[in-house]
Design an enzyme around this catalytic site. Structure first.
Site, PDB file in Angstrom:
ATOM      1  N   MET B   1       0.849  -1.204   0.000  1.00 47.11           N
ATOM      2  CA  MET B   1       0.000   0.000   0.000  1.00 47.11           C
ATOM      3  C   MET B   1       0.882   1.251   0.000  1.00 47.11           C
ATOM      4  SD  MET B   1      -3.392   0.872   0.699  1.00 47.11           S
ATOM      5  CE  MET B   1      -4.367   1.767   1.903  1.00 47.11           C
ATOM      6  N   CYS B   2       0.568   2.190  -0.851  1.00 47.38           N
ATOM      7  CA  CYS B   2       1.331   3.427  -0.929  1.00 47.38           C
ATOM      8  C   CYS B   2       0.903   4.361   0.185  1.00 47.38           C
ATOM      9  CB  CYS B   2       1.076   4.106  -2.264  1.00 47.38           C
ATOM     10  SG  CYS B   2       1.288   2.998  -3.643  1.00 47.38           S
ATOM     11  N   GLN B   3       1.648   5.451   0.355  1.00 46.65           N
ATOM     12  CA  GLN B   3       1.243   6.464   1.310  1.00 46.65           C
ATOM     13  C   GLN B   3       1.279   7.837   0.649  1.00 46.65           C
ATOM     14  OE1 GLN B   3       1.909   6.374   5.331  1.00 46.65           O
ATOM     15  NE2 GLN B   3       2.112   4.156   5.496  1.00 46.65           N
ATOM     16  N   ASN B 105      -3.421   6.523  -3.833  1.00 53.28           N
ATOM     17  CA  ASN B 105      -3.097   5.368  -3.012  1.00 53.28           C
ATOM     18  C   ASN B 105      -4.293   4.434  -3.093  1.00 53.28           C
ATOM     19  OD1 ASN B 105      -3.877   3.971  -0.634  1.00 53.28           O
ATOM     20  ND2 ASN B 105      -2.655   5.255   0.711  1.00 53.28           N
TER      21      ASN B 105
END
Lengths: 256, 256
Positions: B1-3, B105
């Site tokens: 998961m990106c931030q 995201n």
């Protein structure tokens, strides 16, 4: 007067040596600098309204060897438009799912092209207006990314319509080819096997490309004024447009 | 998961403190990072396919206090698309003579919007496709840059059409306002007078904003997970879209 530097290679190559010589010239070009690197289809753009000599961003570019097949750099002496970030070259736009990078040296007087389509300037320079017009007209002429040969033909028709307004030295790249057009001053050379040492014109720095490059590497460097003392630079003729692909001028059969 | 990390201010402010805390998280987000800064209408975009922890570009951002009114940053854990430069967020396009910056995201499954106009993805992420579709639809809805209120209304209609394909936490800015939409995780806070000290969640670093800020300064920080231990972060509700202007959520009269 601004200065332009371009590089087109057949292998990803870093531009640290040439950029170091180029950035030294920015004492008299104190109104910002910018450099764009293609890596595949992706592009990185570093711009700074500070002079390249003092900019931490230029310092990063000198220290971080980004390997790229197409690079366009610009140091700016403002003629039109204030010294603001949005007026720093190179400019970038997307067309046909590719990024296009453009930088200009010169002055287009009273140039106000009819921009009716999807490309509008963000800043207030003649240069960005010319870039938007070129993008608009290229988009009309081709439905998808054309070959370098096709795009060269289209640019050959379009460029004089801008160049008649003043000085229009420019570089344009889509990450595959690099087009350079000369109104007044532009030089290029091709570095290829057998490689030799070269010494920067404005700095006491030399490099022996024979130690750095592989025999199959080929790099074209295009710049306003020659960067090195001991290499044979070729001057563009006024009005000449050259497409560079894989580190050399595009050779083409004469048109009928 | 990106931030995701965003900042919207009423005065140009540097993001060094928040970015330092944010970049620390990139050990588990090793597939690149990017950050875009607006300065007036101009934008600077720094992207690197290296993790922010090791990137010389991220190091520059930590050391060079760029003062900006709108910032969007992203650290990437690839879900779709390879780790290539053209897949690094944020993405930038020009519309109505303004730059638009977007980072996402989440994961949009089987998302293939009909892109028939002037915005095409260069890379192969779901995120860039969603951005191009939003730009295409915004261009249809407005003839020139709309007010933040008008654009919020248009986004309120458009965003659910993307969000039904998956997780769509995103940030969008044109250098004036910053829009943040939450599908799953997003938090914000407003720093304003009286300023207090704050301590980073993941690093032993604290700052006393009372010593750095003027009484009239106001900064909104928006981030996937709270960055500091001792400040009151507000969680977005799922499906919530907030426009930030001048360092605070846009207050608007209730619609009839």
């Amino acid at each position: 007067m601004c200065q332009l530097l371009g590089m087109n290679c057949n292998t990803p190559t870093d531009i640290v040596f040439s950029f170091t010589g180029f950035a030294t010239r920015s004492q008299e070009h104190a109104d910002g600098f910018g450099i764009a690197f293609f890596e595949g289809k992706g592009a990185r753009l570093f711009v700074d309204p500070q002079a390249a000599l003092h900019s931490p961003v230029a310092d990063l570019v000198r220290r971080y060897p980004i390997r790229s097949t197409n690079v366009i750099a610009h140091i700016r002496k403002a003629t039109q438009g204030e010294t603001r970030l949005e007026n720093c070259h190179p400019f970038v736009r997307e067309l046909w799912g590719r990024y296009w990078v453009f930088a200009h040296n010169g002055d287009l007087k009273g140039y106000a092209p009819h921009l009716h389509a999807a490309f509008r300037p963000v800043g207030d320079t003649d240069s960005e207006a010319a870039f938007c017009w070129l993008m608009q007209e290229l988009a009309k002429n081709h439905a998808r990314v054309p070959t370098p040969e096709q795009l060269t033909d289209t640019l050959t028709e379009l460029v004089p319509q801008v160049a008649r307004h003043g000085t229009f030295n420019f570089m344009l790249s889509n990450g595959h080819a690099l087009w350079a057009h000369c109104s007044t001053h532009l030089h290029y050379l091709v570095r290829e096997h057998p490689f030799r040492p070269a010494r920067l014109q404005d700095e006491d720095l030399s490099v022996n490309f024979a130690e750095l490059a592989s025999p199959q590497d080929r790099v074209a460097v295009i710049v306003t004024e020659p960067l090195t003392r001991d290499e044979a630079w070729t001057a563009f003729a006024p009005g000449e447009l050259i497409a560079f692909v894989d580190g050399q001028p595009l050779r083409r059969p004469a048109r009928p």
